[in-house]
Enzyme design. Structure first.
Site, PDB file in Angstrom:
ATOM      1  N   TYR A  93     123.683 -23.410  73.047  1.00 42.88           N
ATOM      2  CA  TYR A  93     122.608 -24.145  73.715  1.00 42.88           C
ATOM      3  C   TYR A  93     122.919 -25.634  73.725  1.00 42.88           C
ATOM      4  O   TYR A  93     123.739 -26.130  72.958  1.00 42.88           O
ATOM      5  CB  TYR A  93     121.243 -23.879  73.051  1.00 42.88           C
ATOM      6  N   CYS A  94     122.254 -26.329  74.626  1.00 41.59           N
ATOM      7  CA  CYS A  94     122.289 -27.791  74.694  1.00 41.59           C
ATOM      8  C   CYS A  94     120.870 -28.236  75.039  1.00 41.59           C
ATOM      9  O   CYS A  94     119.914 -27.576  74.638  1.00 41.59           O
ATOM     10  CB  CYS A  94     123.338 -28.282  75.692  1.00 41.59           C
ATOM     11  N   SER A  95     120.722 -29.288  75.795  1.00 45.37           N
ATOM     12  CA  SER A  95     119.378 -29.745  76.169  1.00 45.37           C
ATOM     13  C   SER A  95     118.718 -28.777  77.144  1.00 45.37           C
ATOM     14  O   SER A  95     117.581 -28.359  76.939  1.00 45.37           O
ATOM     15  CB  SER A  95     119.433 -31.137  76.790  1.00 45.37           C
TER      16      SER A  95
END
Length: 161
Positions: A93-95
């Site tokens: 995941y990231c933003s």
């Protein structure tokens, strides 16, 4: 009657918001990594890899996540932190799910077969009322939003730039 109207507005705003997010992700992503929703992730066991930068990770992250970064992502360093079983479930995941798709794709190219991209990233995780923790392991409302333009996608929590 008021409850019916309120319910309709709530459902349509969620649907509209998701369509807008779909459009954004389709603009930047190649869709070569399957998504997992925040709700599904919350009920499964997976190795969590955070593809945001260290300064973002330090503000908050998902519990037990491993920060692998993006700008200086190193596949060999990351593989060293993973189990030998290339069928292990891994969620990156990231933003919002853009940088994480690129990192997840690199894992797939290395032979990992059970890799997912968190749809909407940590923003959707927090928007769905799931907890994030700080560097001390304590629950926090703070989420690093990368910049002010991207911060519009975080609807819940305290925005940090």
């Amino acid at each position: 009657m008021k409850k019916t109207v309120l319910f309709f507005l709530l459902i349509s705003s969620v649907s509209f918001g998701q369509k807008k997010l779909d459009k954004l992700l389709n603009k930047f992503n190649k869709n070569n990594v399957p998504y997992i929703s925040a709700d599904s992730l919350a009920t499964t066991n997976a190795i969590l890899l955070d593809a945001r930068e260290t300064k973002e990770f330090k503000v908050s992250h998902l519990k037990d996540a491993i920060c692998v970064g993006y700008d200086n992502f190193n596949i060999n360093n990351t593989i060293a932190k993973l189990p030998k079983d290339k069928n292990a479930k891994i969620v990156v995941y990231c933003s919002l799910g853009i940088r994480s798709e690129i990192v997840a794709d690199k894992l797939i190219k290395e032979g990992y077969t059970n890799v997912f991209n968190l749809y909407g990233g940590i923003f959707e995780w927090k928007n769905n009322n799931f907890q994030v923790i700080d560097t001390l392991g304590k629950n926090t409302e703070k989420v690093h939003t990368f910049n002010k333009d991207w911060s519009k996608w975080l609807k819940k929590g305290k925005k940090v730039y």
